[in-house]
Scaffold this motif. Structure first.
Motif, PDB file in Angstrom:
ATOM      1  N   ALA A  10       0.792  -1.133   0.021  1.00 37.62           N
ATOM      2  CA  ALA A  10       0.059   0.102  -0.251  1.00 37.62           C
ATOM      3  C   ALA A  10       0.642   1.154  -0.035  1.00 37.62           C
ATOM      4  CB  ALA A  10      -0.978   0.036   1.017  1.00 37.62           C
ATOM      5  N   VAL A  11       0.440   2.381  -0.246  1.00 41.18           N
ATOM      6  CA  VAL A  11       1.352   3.540  -0.499  1.00 41.18           C
ATOM      7  C   VAL A  11       0.204   4.758   0.182  1.00 41.18           C
ATOM      8  CG1 VAL A  11       0.355   3.981  -2.881  1.00 41.18           C
ATOM      9  CG2 VAL A  11       2.393   5.239  -1.801  1.00 41.18           C
ATOM     10  N   VAL A  12       0.765   5.498   0.829  1.00 41.99           N
ATOM     11  CA  VAL A  12       0.123   6.667   1.244  1.00 41.99           C
ATOM     12  C   VAL A  12       0.892   7.865   0.767  1.00 41.99           C
ATOM     13  CG1 VAL A  12      -0.661   8.133   3.447  1.00 41.99           C
ATOM     14  CG2 VAL A  12      -0.700   5.655   3.491  1.00 41.99           C
ATOM     15  N   ALA A  13       0.382   8.666   0.185  1.00 41.69           N
ATOM     16  CA  ALA A  13       0.860  10.092  -0.259  1.00 41.69           C
ATOM     17  C   ALA A  13       0.090  11.329   0.227  1.00 41.69           C
ATOM     18  CB  ALA A  13       0.964  10.085  -1.818  1.00 41.69           C
TER      19      ALA A  13
ATOM     20  N   VAL B 172      -1.405   1.627 -10.961  1.00 38.80           N
ATOM     21  CA  VAL B 172      -1.046   1.086  -9.690  1.00 38.80           C
ATOM     22  C   VAL B 172      -1.996   0.268  -8.971  1.00 38.80           C
ATOM     23  CG1 VAL B 172      -0.722   2.321  -7.303  1.00 38.80           C
ATOM     24  CG2 VAL B 172      -0.067   3.708  -9.407  1.00 38.80           C
ATOM     25  N   SER B 173      -1.511  -0.877  -8.542  1.00 43.75           N
ATOM     26  CA  SER B 173      -2.457  -1.975  -8.280  1.00 43.75           C
ATOM     27  C   SER B 173      -2.578  -1.963  -6.833  1.00 43.75           C
ATOM     28  CB  SER B 173      -1.752  -3.347  -8.851  1.00 43.75           C
ATOM     29  OG  SER B 173      -0.568  -3.526  -8.444  1.00 43.75           O
ATOM     30  N   MET B 174      -1.682  -1.454  -6.102  1.00 46.08           N
ATOM     31  CA  MET B 174      -1.762  -1.677  -4.505  1.00 46.08           C
ATOM     32  C   MET B 174      -2.776  -0.738  -4.135  1.00 46.08           C
ATOM     33  SD  MET B 174       1.815   0.141  -3.665  1.00 46.08           S
ATOM     34  CE  MET B 174       2.553  -0.714  -5.028  1.00 46.08           C
ATOM     35  N   PRO B 175      -3.389  -0.604  -3.081  1.00 47.78           N
ATOM     36  CA  PRO B 175      -4.167   0.301  -2.417  1.00 47.78           C
ATOM     37  C   PRO B 175      -3.399   1.496  -2.069  1.00 47.78           C
ATOM     38  CG  PRO B 175      -4.430  -1.783  -1.105  1.00 47.78           C
ATOM     39  CD  PRO B 175      -3.062  -1.716  -2.176  1.00 47.78           C
ATOM     40  N   ALA B 176      -4.101   2.782  -2.560  1.00 44.83           N
ATOM     41  CA  ALA B 176      -3.546   4.003  -2.219  1.00 44.83           C
ATOM     42  C   ALA B 176      -4.197   5.141  -1.745  1.00 44.83           C
ATOM     43  CB  ALA B 176      -2.975   4.539  -3.458  1.00 44.83           C
ATOM     44  N   LEU B 177      -3.814   5.508  -0.464  1.00 41.98           N
ATOM     45  CA  LEU B 177      -4.563   6.738   0.076  1.00 41.98           C
ATOM     46  C   LEU B 177      -3.841   8.078  -0.433  1.00 41.98           C
ATOM     47  CD1 LEU B 177      -6.533   7.862   2.042  1.00 41.98           C
ATOM     48  CD2 LEU B 177      -4.778   7.390   4.006  1.00 41.98           C
ATOM     49  N   VAL B 178      -4.488   8.818  -1.008  1.00 37.88           N
ATOM     50  CA  VAL B 178      -3.839  10.429  -1.384  1.00 37.88           C
ATOM     51  C   VAL B 178      -4.471  11.235  -0.701  1.00 37.88           C
ATOM     52  CG1 VAL B 178      -3.367  11.820  -3.226  1.00 37.88           C
ATOM     53  CG2 VAL B 178      -3.730   9.197  -3.756  1.00 37.88           C
ATOM     54  N   LEU B 179      -3.779  11.949   0.068  1.00 38.70           N
ATOM     55  CA  LEU B 179      -4.317  12.935   1.050  1.00 38.70           C
ATOM     56  C   LEU B 179      -3.784  14.264   0.464  1.00 38.70           C
ATOM     57  CD1 LEU B 179      -2.833  11.311   4.256  1.00 38.70           C
ATOM     58  CD2 LEU B 179      -5.256  11.277   3.631  1.00 38.70           C
TER      59      LEU B 179
ATOM     60  N   THR C 296       2.390  16.217  12.477  1.00 39.26           N
ATOM     61  CA  THR C 296       2.836  14.923  12.289  1.00 39.26           C
ATOM     62  C   THR C 296       2.100  13.837  13.079  1.00 39.26           C
ATOM     63  OG1 THR C 296       5.275  15.894  12.700  1.00 39.26           O
ATOM     64  CG2 THR C 296       4.719  13.637  12.833  1.00 39.26           C
ATOM     65  N   ALA C 297       1.377  14.090  14.196  1.00 41.68           N
ATOM     66  CA  ALA C 297       0.412  13.087  14.915  1.00 41.68           C
ATOM     67  C   ALA C 297      -0.638  12.972  14.096  1.00 41.68           C
ATOM     68  CB  ALA C 297       0.235  13.433  16.246  1.00 41.68           C
ATOM     69  N   LEU C 298      -1.400  13.939  13.597  1.00 40.95           N
ATOM     70  CA  LEU C 298      -2.507  13.654  12.714  1.00 40.95           C
ATOM     71  C   LEU C 298      -2.288  12.955  11.333  1.00 40.95           C
ATOM     72  CD1 LEU C 298      -5.583  14.462  11.976  1.00 40.95           C
ATOM     73  CD2 LEU C 298      -4.747  16.625  11.178  1.00 40.95           C
ATOM     74  N   PHE C 299      -1.079  13.408  10.735  1.00 41.22           N
ATOM     75  CA  PHE C 299      -0.766  12.982   9.591  1.00 41.22           C
ATOM     76  C   PHE C 299      -0.364  11.029   9.841  1.00 41.22           C
ATOM     77  CE2 PHE C 299       2.600  11.186   7.098  1.00 41.22           C
ATOM     78  CZ  PHE C 299       2.057  11.261   5.699  1.00 41.22           C
ATOM     79  N   CYS C 300       0.275  11.070  10.749  1.00 38.35           N
ATOM     80  CA  CYS C 300       0.685   9.586  11.130  1.00 38.35           C
ATOM     81  C   CYS C 300      -0.441   8.703  11.764  1.00 38.35           C
ATOM     82  CB  CYS C 300       1.731   9.536  12.082  1.00 38.35           C
ATOM     83  SG  CYS C 300       3.373  10.054  11.625  1.00 38.35           S
ATOM     84  N   GLU C 301      -1.393   9.216  12.446  1.00 36.75           N
ATOM     85  CA  GLU C 301      -2.562   8.472  12.876  1.00 36.75           C
ATOM     86  C   GLU C 301      -3.552   8.187  11.711  1.00 36.75           C
ATOM     87  OE1 GLU C 301      -4.302  11.044  15.977  1.00 36.75           O
ATOM     88  OE2 GLU C 301      -2.724  10.758  17.228  1.00 36.75           O
ATOM     89  N   THR C 302      -3.835   9.058  10.927  1.00 30.70           N
ATOM     90  CA  THR C 302      -4.567   8.943   9.577  1.00 30.70           C
ATOM     91  C   THR C 302      -3.892   7.922   8.817  1.00 30.70           C
ATOM     92  OG1 THR C 302      -5.046  11.344   9.909  1.00 30.70           O
ATOM     93  CG2 THR C 302      -5.657   9.939   7.752  1.00 30.70           C
ATOM     94  N   ALA C 303      -2.662   7.911   8.638  1.00 27.72           N
ATOM     95  CA  ALA C 303      -1.933   7.093   7.694  1.00 27.72           C
ATOM     96  C   ALA C 303      -2.057   5.515   8.167  1.00 27.72           C
ATOM     97  CB  ALA C 303      -0.712   7.191   7.097  1.00 27.72           C
ATOM     98  N   LEU C 304      -1.807   5.492   9.668  1.00 27.23           N
ATOM     99  CA  LEU C 304      -1.775   4.254  10.272  1.00 27.23           C
ATOM    100  C   LEU C 304      -3.185   3.703  10.420  1.00 27.23           C
ATOM    101  CD1 LEU C 304       0.957   5.126  12.939  1.00 27.23           C
ATOM    102  CD2 LEU C 304       1.220   3.385  11.027  1.00 27.23           C
ATOM    103  N   ARG C 305      -4.165   4.447  10.746  1.00 32.95           N
ATOM    104  CA  ARG C 305      -5.558   3.854  10.660  1.00 32.95           C
ATOM    105  C   ARG C 305      -5.877   3.396   9.486  1.00 32.95           C
ATOM    106  NH1 ARG C 305      -8.017   8.438  11.681  1.00 32.95           N
ATOM    107  NH2 ARG C 305      -7.276   8.681  13.611  1.00 32.95           N
ATOM    108  N   TRP C 306      -5.672   3.953   8.433  1.00 25.16           N
ATOM    109  CA  TRP C 306      -5.940   3.194   6.963  1.00 25.16           C
ATOM    110  C   TRP C 306      -5.155   2.130   6.681  1.00 25.16           C
ATOM    111  CZ3 TRP C 306      -3.492   3.073   2.266  1.00 25.16           C
ATOM    112  CH2 TRP C 306      -4.075   2.787   1.225  1.00 25.16           C
ATOM    113  N   LEU C 307      -3.915   2.170   6.845  1.00 25.20           N
ATOM    114  CA  LEU C 307      -3.014   1.087   6.777  1.00 25.20           C
ATOM    115  C   LEU C 307      -3.536  -0.189   7.538  1.00 25.20           C
ATOM    116  CD1 LEU C 307       0.403   2.561   6.633  1.00 25.20           C
ATOM    117  CD2 LEU C 307      -0.821   1.512   4.514  1.00 25.20           C
ATOM    118  N   ARG C 308      -4.035   0.021   8.772  1.00 28.54           N
ATOM    119  CA  ARG C 308      -4.503  -1.117   9.574  1.00 28.54           C
ATOM    120  C   ARG C 308      -5.814  -1.641   9.085  1.00 28.54           C
ATOM    121  NH1 ARG C 308      -2.562   2.365  14.575  1.00 28.54           N
ATOM    122  NH2 ARG C 308      -0.562   1.569  15.084  1.00 28.54           N
ATOM    123  N   ALA C 309      -6.397  -0.920   8.601  1.00 29.36           N
ATOM    124  CA  ALA C 309      -7.857  -1.012   8.135  1.00 29.36           C
ATOM    125  C   ALA C 309      -7.661  -2.051   6.995  1.00 29.36           C
ATOM    126  CB  ALA C 309      -8.882  -0.036   7.690  1.00 29.36           C
TER     127      ALA C 309
END
Length: 154
Positions: free
Chosen positions: A1-4, A93-100, A139-152
């Protein structure tokens, strides 16, 4: 997965409004090779992403540090101006991608991010409250958002 976060995607914007965006960047002076490495160029660049007065609001040390990479930043903007890849390119892009994007991100950059996320088969776009520097300032908001999405995804 990728988060941008706030990906700088100039090519997809051509699909939205042709060369008008690039013309506006030229008029601002961001695509002027003669301005390469100057404080005037860096001020314009910072204020594009951070709003009017952003350069002056920065601490003197931060401005000094940014000036060290002013020429390189200009070179990167000039290279991005040649980007002609449309959003469809990202369909591969075949992997899940979250674009923020940030709620204070320039509209045209957010529009491009939405377009690209929509082209990725497993892509998603979300907006976080903040500007282009959010991963550094919130940083906390960004990391929490990315990690929550990746964990899901797990």
């Amino acid at each position: 997965a990728v988060v941008a976060y706030d990906p700088v995607l100039w090519g997809p914007h051509r699909e939205i409004e042709g060369d008008a965006f690039h013309q506006r960047m030229k008029e601002r002076g961001l695509l002027d090779p003669a301005a390469r490495g100057t404080e005037k160029w860096m001020t314009t660049f910072v204020e594009y992403w951070g709003g009017e007065g952003a350069w002056e609001r920065m601490a003197p040390l931060a401005r000094e540090q940014m000036m060290r990479s002013a020429a390189q930043s200009c070179d990167q903007a000039l290279a991005l101006a040649r980007d002609e890849e449309g959003a469809g390119t990202y369909a591969a892009v075949s992997m899940p991608a979250l674009v923020l994007s940030g709620s204070e991100t320039p509209t045209e950059m957010c529009d491009s991010a939405v377009r690209v996320a929509g082209a990725i088969p497993r892509g998603e776009h979300r907006v976080l409250a903040g500007g282009h520097m959010l991963p550094l300032t919130e940083t906390a908001l960004f990391c929490e958002t990315a990690l929550r999405w990746l964990r899901a995804l797990a």
